[in-house]
Design an enzyme around this catalytic site. Structure first.
Site, PDB file in Angstrom:
ATOM      1  N   HIS A 191       0.874  -1.177   0.000  1.00  0.00           N
ATOM      2  CA  HIS A 191       0.000   0.000   0.000  1.00  0.00           C
ATOM      3  C   HIS A 191       0.916   1.234   0.000  1.00  0.00           C
ATOM      4  O   HIS A 191       2.005   1.195   0.566  1.00  0.00           O
ATOM      5  CB  HIS A 191      -0.833  -0.050   1.287  1.00  0.00           C
ATOM      6  CG  HIS A 191      -1.927   0.962   1.369  1.00  0.00           C
ATOM      7  ND1 HIS A 191      -1.711   2.255   1.791  1.00  0.00           N
ATOM      8  CD2 HIS A 191      -3.247   0.870   1.097  1.00  0.00           C
ATOM      9  CE1 HIS A 191      -2.866   2.903   1.784  1.00  0.00           C
ATOM     10  NE2 HIS A 191      -3.814   2.092   1.360  1.00  0.00           N
ATOM     11  N   ASP A 268       2.743  -4.858   7.882  1.00  0.00           N
ATOM     12  CA  ASP A 268       1.506  -4.118   7.648  1.00  0.00           C
ATOM     13  C   ASP A 268       0.375  -5.141   7.726  1.00  0.00           C
ATOM     14  O   ASP A 268       0.160  -5.926   6.795  1.00  0.00           O
ATOM     15  CB  ASP A 268       1.567  -3.451   6.270  1.00  0.00           C
ATOM     16  CG  ASP A 268       0.241  -2.806   5.893  1.00  0.00           C
ATOM     17  OD1 ASP A 268      -0.722  -2.946   6.664  1.00  0.00           O
ATOM     18  OD2 ASP A 268       0.184  -2.176   4.820  1.00  0.00           O
ATOM     19  N   GLN A 271      -4.793  -5.735   6.542  1.00  0.00           N
ATOM     20  CA  GLN A 271      -5.776  -6.629   5.926  1.00  0.00           C
ATOM     21  C   GLN A 271      -5.767  -8.015   6.564  1.00  0.00           C
ATOM     22  O   GLN A 271      -6.502  -8.895   6.116  1.00  0.00           O
ATOM     23  CB  GLN A 271      -5.522  -6.758   4.414  1.00  0.00           C
ATOM     24  CG  GLN A 271      -5.620  -5.454   3.655  1.00  0.00           C
ATOM     25  CD  GLN A 271      -7.032  -4.867   3.632  1.00  0.00           C
ATOM     26  OE1 GLN A 271      -8.008  -5.532   3.947  1.00  0.00           O
ATOM     27  NE2 GLN A 271      -7.122  -3.594   3.267  1.00  0.00           N
ATOM     28  N   LYS A 294     -10.796  -0.702   9.880  1.00  0.00           N
ATOM     29  CA  LYS A 294     -10.914  -1.900   9.042  1.00  0.00           C
ATOM     30  C   LYS A 294     -11.330  -3.119   9.861  1.00  0.00           C
ATOM     31  O   LYS A 294     -11.551  -4.192   9.328  1.00  0.00           O
ATOM     32  CB  LYS A 294      -9.579  -2.180   8.339  1.00  0.00           C
ATOM     33  CG  LYS A 294      -9.223  -1.128   7.289  1.00  0.00           C
ATOM     34  CD  LYS A 294      -8.013  -1.528   6.500  1.00  0.00           C
ATOM     35  CE  LYS A 294      -7.365  -0.379   5.777  1.00  0.00           C
ATOM     36  NZ  LYS A 294      -8.053   0.001   4.537  1.00  0.00           N
ATOM     37  N   CYS A 437      -4.621   2.480  -3.812  1.00  0.00           N
ATOM     38  CA  CYS A 437      -3.375   2.946  -3.193  1.00  0.00           C
ATOM     39  C   CYS A 437      -2.246   1.958  -3.446  1.00  0.00           C
ATOM     40  O   CYS A 437      -1.402   1.738  -2.560  1.00  0.00           O
ATOM     41  CB  CYS A 437      -3.545   3.190  -1.695  1.00  0.00           C
ATOM     42  SG  CYS A 437      -4.684   4.521  -1.352  1.00  0.00           S
TER      43      CYS A 437
HETATM   44  C1  LIG Z   1      -2.594  -3.115   3.187  1.00  0.00           C
HETATM   45  C2  LIG Z   1      -2.918  -1.735   3.707  1.00  0.00           C
HETATM   46  N1  LIG Z   1      -1.974  -1.032   4.327  1.00  0.00           N
HETATM   47  C3  LIG Z   1      -2.210   0.192   4.817  1.00  0.00           C
HETATM   48  C4  LIG Z   1      -3.429   0.797   4.672  1.00  0.00           C
HETATM   49  C5  LIG Z   1      -3.626   2.179   5.207  1.00  0.00           C
HETATM   50  O1  LIG Z   1      -4.610   2.227   6.193  1.00  0.00           O
HETATM   51  P1  LIG Z   1      -5.097   3.617   6.769  1.00  0.00           P
HETATM   52  O2  LIG Z   1      -5.568   4.428   5.596  1.00  0.00           O
HETATM   53  O3  LIG Z   1      -6.179   3.282   7.705  1.00  0.00           O
HETATM   54  O4  LIG Z   1      -3.951   4.269   7.416  1.00  0.00           O
HETATM   55  C6  LIG Z   1      -4.442   0.105   4.013  1.00  0.00           C
HETATM   56  C7  LIG Z   1      -5.747   0.744   3.798  1.00  0.00           C
HETATM   57  O5  LIG Z   1      -6.352   0.632   2.753  1.00  0.00           O
HETATM   58  C8  LIG Z   1      -4.177  -1.195   3.514  1.00  0.00           C
HETATM   59  O6  LIG Z   1      -5.125  -1.895   2.879  1.00  0.00           O
END
Ligand SMILES: Cc1ncc(COP(=O)(O)O)c(C=O)c1O
Lengths: 482, 266
Positions: A191, A268, A271, A294, A437
């Site tokens: 991401h 990270d 998900q 999430k 993203c």
């Molecule tokens: C794999 C992953 N990492 C990081 C993020 C970032 O999350 P946040 O926007 O809540 O900071 C997301 C959100 O879509 C994600 O799917």
């Protein structure tokens, strides 16, 4: 075993529910803990019998008993009031869970109760409300710690979201530990929030940012990753479950390889934490980040898990109240973690709401959530891959390859945004379109955007069927316009 | 579940009529579009029956009254953007209002999508060589390419294309409103003006996926660039004339050769 007709009963019109023993037979994965929850629910629902539901297609039950009436999706759906509405004249089908999850009544009530009953600043007042707010806020920290099996609550730092948690590590740990020539290894499937902070930090420290590619199966290439690790590697930044490919990486193995060369690892888990059991001790990770929104919690709060000894050696990220021990005019001394990293008034109600979300998820049981999502995810994959001209990204599922419960896809000659717009406007089906993203990943796959349908445990087989029918209608519509 | 095939005809077709004088009581409700009294325009919403022979694909009919005919407008048109004589006589502000009215009259989402797809189909495609990163409108979930230039009379000329049909429909509307307009007119349009034309987005949506918003802003930014460029070019012309004829006076847009001289000296 794919059915094309949709005869699933709508919620509220629940089929006469079988006695608990037969539910257990149909759902062998029900955990003891979640049983109580189900039992409570069934007590109420046995009264609601619908004729149409009772005569629902037998294929529904025969196909996969875990997805039939009485499935986790059917049982939990009424807890999410937002799902019980119409959008553009159709019943809402919410399949954008990878972007954000919906909130159960328990979480909404926890937020309301905080603001109605004990809203106050934390750690600052001696009065009753402040003490109560502090207790609840710190109790939420403990809940997060237990949820990911951290040793101590102080290993959990509340942030605004996962993005801020990654930035915290980048600016605090990264800037003070990386030197010219040091390597940060990550994948092209991250991401943007796990790429951009490291680009900035690499630029500042003249460290080198290296990217691992995908295999032919469209999974981040852990073999290449293993080969890339060396004594120069100081940090590995990697997603656990991909928000686009639906791939699930063997993080325990990967982390042990990184540790072998003395590198730290940031996982990270945005998900993964909402959908499966994640255990930081088992993984032995150094850092792990997640976002409340999430995982059925409120927006505005996320968390960083960090090993105590690493956190203690890190300088503050932001300066302000709460994070100091003493302030003099020329310098300050810093509080211990986690306060050191929580400058200013935090999102108190939201953190407490996250605690309530964790209570809710825990009561169902993460293993049960995962098992159900695996079934529903396979059903989604099977049905979607049977629609002509659809290309699904990421690995093909097999006995050894498990996919997360989401599908990013494209339809030949129809733009994903057009699909998402039509699904929303004409069918009330909410999916995501765009690059999610993950632009480098899209570029690698030779596309500029894709559509994505992502599930959570409160989705049902009926949601998937309605999405597929709506998608077929959408494709017909655009094809007829050509 | 809805199906695109059992789509129903719309109950509220539009009648557009031109009246030469001020508002007339027989047109109701009215929107007065042009400020110039000589070409006062009234748009009224009058339920009329769609005529499938005239426009089979699009259910909305713009039928003109007898007064309109007298003014030389063609008698029936399905779509406001295809009314050539309207195109010439309407200002940017009027066109925005016309389109808003047109889209507001389409209460079924599918009709708005169909209308956009129709407008997409009449947008001339951009040649492949112009689909380069430098022409991209950033911030949309779809790819949009935009070419902007100012013609010799100082009007703005746009060419635009997208890989999404719905976006192309949006762009086609923007083209109808803005192509050939004066720079000042283009800069006066706001994203809110376009809100009624949105499909799939909340009325006042200023989302990062709001294509209207991003394409309009891009058109406006590049119009600003053209204005600056023209100013610079004109200043240079003046400078040249100063160099060639050092004692010449005025003639340039600044009307003052010495001002140009002093600016050059800064
Ligand atoms: C794999 C992953 N990492 C990081 C993020 C970032 O999350 P946040 O926007 O809540 O900071 C997301 C959100 O879509 C994600 O799917």
């Amino acid at each position: 075993m794919i059915t094309t007709t949709t005869t699933t009963p709508l919620e509220g019109a629940v089929r006469k529910l079988p006695c608990l023993r037969s539910v257990a037979r149909r759902n062998p994965n029900l955990t003891y803990r979640s049983f109580g929850l189900l039992r409570r629910r069934y007590k109420f629902r046995q009264l609601h019998v619908s004729a149409s539901a009772a005569s629902s297609s037998p294929s529904l039950v025969d196909d996969n008993p875990k997805l039939g009436p009485g499935s986790l999706g059917h049982v939990t759906r009424p807890d999410f009031p937002i799902l019980l509405q119409e959008i553009n004249g159709s019943k809402l089908v919410y399949l954008d869970n990878a972007a954000t999850s919906q909130k159960p009544t328990a979480v909404i009530k926890a937020l309301q109760n905080y603001y109605e009953a004990y809203n106050s600043n934390v750690h600052r007042g001696i009065h009753y409300l402040s003490a109560k707010a502090t207790d609840e806020y710190e109790s939420a920290r403990k809940k997060v710690a237990n949820f990911v099996n951290a040793d101590q609550a102080r290993e959990i730092i509340f942030t605004r979201n996962a993005t801020e948690a990654i930035n915290l590590v980048a600016y605090s740990w990264g800037l003070s530990n990386l030197n010219p020539g040091d390597e940060i290894i990550t994948t092209i499937a991250e991401h943007h929030s796990a790429i951009v902070p490291w680009q900035i930090v690499a630029q500042k420290t003249r460290a080198v940012l290296r990217f691992v590619n995908l295999t032919e199966d469209e999974v981040p290439d852990v073999g290449q990753l293993r080969d890339s690790l060396s004594r120069r590697t100081k940090l590995l930044v990697m997603h656990h479950v991909s928000n686009m490919l639906a791939s699930v990486l063997p993080m325990d193995e990967v982390i042990s390889w990184a540790h072998d060369v003395g590198a730290k690892v940031l996982v990270d888990a945005c998900q993964s934490v909402p959908h499966m059991v994640v255990d930081v001790k088992n993984l032995a990770t150094d850092f792990l980040v997640g976002s409340s929104h999430k995982m059925c919690g409120p927006t505005g709060v996320g968390f960083l898990y960090g090993k105590t000894e690493i956190l203690c050696g890190m300088p503050p990220f932001l300066g302000g109240g709460e994070m100091i021990a003493d302030v003099y005019l020329d310098h300050s001394t810093y509080a211990e973690p986690p306060s050191r990293f929580e400058a200013g008034t935090p999102a108190i109600g939201e953190a407490i709401g996250l605690g309530a979300a964790i209570d809710y998820l825990t009561e169902i049981g993460m293993q049960q959530i995962h098992d159900y999502e695996m079934e529903l995810g396979s059903y989604l994959y099977d049905r979607l891959s049977s629609v002509s001209d659809v290309r699904i990204y990421g690995p093909s599922p097999s006995r050894t390859v498990k996919r997360a419960a989401l599908c990013s896809f494209n339809v030949k000659d129809v733009h994903p945004t057009d699909i998402a717009t039509f699904l929303d406007q004409q069918h009330g089906v909410a999916i995501r379109s765009g690059h999610h993203c993950a632009q480098p990943l899209h570029r690698h796959l030779g596309i500029s955007s894709s559509a994505r349908a992502s599930l959570h445990f409160y989705n049902t087989k009926d949601d998937v069927d309605r999405f597929i029918d709506a998608l077929k209608d959408t494709i017909n519509f655009f094809t007829s316009f050509k | 579940m809805h199906s695109s095939s059992n789509f129903k005809h719309l109950s509220l077709p539009l009648t557009i009529s031109c009246v030469p004088t001020k508002s007339s009581p027989q047109f109701n409700p009215k929107i007065h579009l042009l400020k110039k009294p000589s070409s006062f325009l009234t748009i009224s919403l009058t339920p009329t029956k769609p005529n499938p022979q005239i426009c089979s694909k699009n259910p909305i009919f713009f039928s003109s009254s007898s007064r309109t005919k007298r003014l030389g407008l063609s008698s029936i048109s399905c779509l406001i953007m295809e009314e050539a004589s309207l195109d010439e006589r309407l200002s940017v502000v009027d066109k925005v209002k016309c389109l808003s009215l047109e889209f507001r009259s389409l209460s079924e989402p599918i009709d708005r999508v169909k209308r956009l797809l129709h407008y997409a189909s009449i947008l001339p495609p951009l040649c492949e060589s112009a689909k380069v990163q430098g022409n991209r409108v950033l911030g949309c979930t779809t790819q949009v390419w935009l070419e902007v230039r100012m013609d010799s009379r100082g009007s703005m000329k746009f060419t635009v294309d997208s890989d999404s049909e719905i976006t192309k429909g949006f762009c086609s509307c923007l083209m109808w409103v803005l192509d050939g307009a004066e720079p000042e007119e283009i800069l006066s349009v706001t994203a809110e003006d376009l809100a009624d034309m949105n499909v799939g987005l909340p009325k006042k949506g200023r989302s990062r996926v709001n294509t209207w918003h991003n394409v309009l802003f891009s058109m406006q930014n590049r119009t600003q660039d053209c204005i600056q460029e023209r100013k610079r070019a004109l200043s240079l012309d003046d400078l040249h004339s100063l160099v060639i004829r050092p004692h010449a006076h005025s003639g340039g847009p600044s009307g003052d050769g010495s001002y140009v001289e002093s600016e050059v000296g800064v």
